[in-house]
Design an enzyme around this catalytic site. Structure first.
Site, PDB file in Angstrom:
ATOM      1  CB  SER A   1     115.971  72.578  56.527  1.00 27.01           C
ATOM      2  OG  SER A   1     116.471  71.589  57.403  1.00 27.01           O
TER       3      SER A   1
ATOM      4  CE1 TYR B   1     112.434  74.634  60.355  1.00 29.67           C
ATOM      5  CE2 TYR B   1     113.481  72.463  60.276  1.00 29.67           C
ATOM      6  CZ  TYR B   1     113.546  73.840  60.087  1.00 29.67           C
ATOM      7  OH  TYR B   1     114.692  74.424  59.607  1.00 29.67           O
TER       8      TYR B   1
HETATM    9  N1  NAP Z   1     120.141  76.427  62.512  1.00 31.19           N
HETATM   10  C1  NAP Z   1     119.844  75.286  61.927  1.00 31.19           C
HETATM   11  O1  NAP Z   1     120.234  74.178  62.391  1.00 31.19           O
HETATM   12  C2  NAP Z   1     119.073  75.288  60.620  1.00 31.19           C
HETATM   13  C3  NAP Z   1     119.094  74.121  59.833  1.00 31.19           C
HETATM   14  C4  NAP Z   1     118.393  74.105  58.649  1.00 31.19           C
HETATM   15  C5  NAP Z   1     117.686  75.222  58.237  1.00 31.19           C
HETATM   16  N2  NAP Z   1     117.680  76.337  59.009  1.00 31.19           N
HETATM   17  C6  NAP Z   1     116.883  77.477  58.538  1.00 31.19           C
HETATM   18  O2  NAP Z   1     117.719  78.609  58.443  1.00 31.19           O
HETATM   19  C7  NAP Z   1     116.930  79.783  58.528  1.00 31.19           C
HETATM   20  C8  NAP Z   1     117.608  80.771  59.452  1.00 31.19           C
HETATM   21  O3  NAP Z   1     117.618  80.249  60.752  1.00 31.19           O
HETATM   22  P1  NAP Z   1     118.879  80.341  61.719  1.00 31.19           P
HETATM   23  O4  NAP Z   1     119.414  78.990  61.890  1.00 31.19           O
HETATM   24  O5  NAP Z   1     119.793  81.407  61.290  1.00 31.19           O
HETATM   25  O6  NAP Z   1     118.139  80.693  63.094  1.00 31.19           O
HETATM   26  P2  NAP Z   1     118.038  82.042  63.945  1.00 31.19           P
HETATM   27  O7  NAP Z   1     119.403  82.483  64.352  1.00 31.19           O
HETATM   28  O8  NAP Z   1     117.026  81.737  64.998  1.00 31.19           O
HETATM   29  O9  NAP Z   1     117.459  83.088  62.907  1.00 31.19           O
HETATM   30  C9  NAP Z   1     116.115  83.102  62.530  1.00 31.19           C
HETATM   31  C10 NAP Z   1     115.804  84.443  61.932  1.00 31.19           C
HETATM   32  O10 NAP Z   1     114.425  84.459  61.534  1.00 31.19           O
HETATM   33  C11 NAP Z   1     113.812  85.612  62.075  1.00 31.19           C
HETATM   34  N3  NAP Z   1     112.406  85.371  62.391  1.00 31.19           N
HETATM   35  C12 NAP Z   1     111.879  84.361  63.113  1.00 31.19           C
HETATM   36  N4  NAP Z   1     110.563  84.538  63.268  1.00 31.19           N
HETATM   37  C13 NAP Z   1     110.249  85.690  62.625  1.00 31.19           C
HETATM   38  C14 NAP Z   1     109.048  86.442  62.457  1.00 31.19           C
HETATM   39  N5  NAP Z   1     107.896  86.032  62.990  1.00 31.19           N
HETATM   40  N6  NAP Z   1     109.081  87.588  61.742  1.00 31.19           N
HETATM   41  C15 NAP Z   1     110.257  88.029  61.219  1.00 31.19           C
HETATM   42  N7  NAP Z   1     111.420  87.381  61.359  1.00 31.19           N
HETATM   43  C16 NAP Z   1     111.422  86.228  62.054  1.00 31.19           C
HETATM   44  C17 NAP Z   1     114.591  85.913  63.360  1.00 31.19           C
HETATM   45  O11 NAP Z   1     114.500  87.295  63.685  1.00 31.19           O
HETATM   46  P3  NAP Z   1     113.702  87.930  64.936  1.00 31.19           P
HETATM   47  O12 NAP Z   1     113.622  86.887  65.997  1.00 31.19           O
HETATM   48  O13 NAP Z   1     114.507  89.138  65.289  1.00 31.19           O
HETATM   49  O14 NAP Z   1     112.370  88.279  64.342  1.00 31.19           O
HETATM   50  C18 NAP Z   1     116.007  85.569  62.934  1.00 31.19           C
HETATM   51  O15 NAP Z   1     116.610  86.670  62.300  1.00 31.19           O
HETATM   52  C19 NAP Z   1     115.531  79.337  58.987  1.00 31.19           C
HETATM   53  O16 NAP Z   1     114.655  79.336  57.887  1.00 31.19           O
HETATM   54  C20 NAP Z   1     115.778  77.911  59.476  1.00 31.19           C
HETATM   55  O17 NAP Z   1     114.629  77.114  59.358  1.00 31.19           O
HETATM   56  C21 NAP Z   1     118.362  76.403  60.195  1.00 31.19           C
END
Ligand code: NAP
Length: 257
Positions: A140, A153
């Protein structure tokens, strides 16, 4: 082009789902991992019918410290050799460290750091032996400064960035690619999961998961070490590099409200 087997963690929504779609579009086989079985099954069906690629679903909770070992056993039981590991699963929590639930914060360390490292350690030797594939980790822009009100985080993402950069160099003489995708604010389920609705950071504008995934996918294809998504996020990361740390953490604090 070589066809790989790609394991995507957190493939049930957001950036992970879009990354899975991009790998499938290029004809790679997919292993989709998350807790949300229904979303994984729906995505598997979509990828099989649209791209005619082999797609498997692996339901796992990465909060479970034994999950990576069980995943590796399940993969070998299915005779699957993972060439590309996309460590995308992760979550954040907004709030002061002393007030947030202890277990949820420990879970965050487990999912964002320990599971990512453990899966990499289990799967990397096979990639090195076959001299193909690699690792795409999702960090991130939080990785570039301390983040008051999201202390754990931001620290987890700083770890992921540092770890990935080091791995990139360690495998430098092989055919493996190792890249770190650093998204800024992105419209996904992340916001609700972190309790970040209405937070200043997201009011500045957010990218789509498709755009962010495309940046990560292209960076991995080209073996770029670090890929920051979007011009604004890149400019802010560069600006941050030349600013005193007390300034960048104060800005992060103001945006995490
Ligand atoms: N969105 C943002 O603004 C942002 C910014 C910077 C970085 N990121 C990073 O991008 C990555 C993806 O996030 P996203 O933005 O796409 O959010 P998201 O839509 O909430 O997706 C998160 C994914 O992680 C999985 N996950 C969460 N906890 C888990 C667990 N205990 N076991 C297995 N799977 C788990 C969720 O699946 P289930 O809930 O089905 O398990 C979901 O598929 C993350 O690492 C996040 O930190 C996001």
């Amino acid at each position: 082009m070589v066809k790989h087997t790609v394991l995507v963690t957190g493939a049930s929504s957001g950036i992970g789902m879009e990354l899975a779609r991009l790998f499938a579009k290029e004809g790679h086989s997919l292993v989709l991992l998350a807790r949300g079985r229904r979303a994984l099954d729906a995505l598997a069906h979509e990828l099989q019918t649209q791209h005619n690629v082999s797609t498997q679903v692996l339901e796992a909770d990465l909060c479970d410290r034994l999950a990576p070992i069980k995943i590796a056993q399940e993969l070998s039981g299915r005779n699957l050799h993972v060439d590309v590991l996309v460590n995308n699963a992760g979550f954040g929590l907004l709030g002061p460290h002393a007030e947030l639930d202890t277990q949820r914060q420990l879970d965050m360390l487990q999912v964002n750091i320990v599971a990512l490292v453990h899966l990499t350690r289990l799967l990397l030797p096979g990639m090195l032996a076959r001299n193909t594939g690699g690792v795409l980790n999702v960090a991130s822009t939080a990785a570039f400064q301390a983040g008051p009100n999201m202390a754990i985080y931001y620290a987890t993402k700083a770890f992921v960035l540092s770890y990935t950069e080091a791995l990139h160099e360690e495998v430098g003489k092989t055919q493996l690619h190792v890249s770190c995708l650093c998204p800024g604010p992105t419209h996904t389920g992340f916001v609700a999961a972190a309790g970040m609705e209405g937070v200043g950071l997201f009011k500045l504008g957010a990218q789509t998961a498709q755009d962010v995934a495309h940046v990560g996918f292209t960076a991995f294809q080209n073996n770029r070490t670090i890929a920051i998504s979007g011009f604004k996020n890149t400019a802010l990361a560069i600006l941050g590099k030349f600013s005193p740390r007390y300034v960048t953490r104060k800005i992060a604090q103001a945006l995490n409200r």
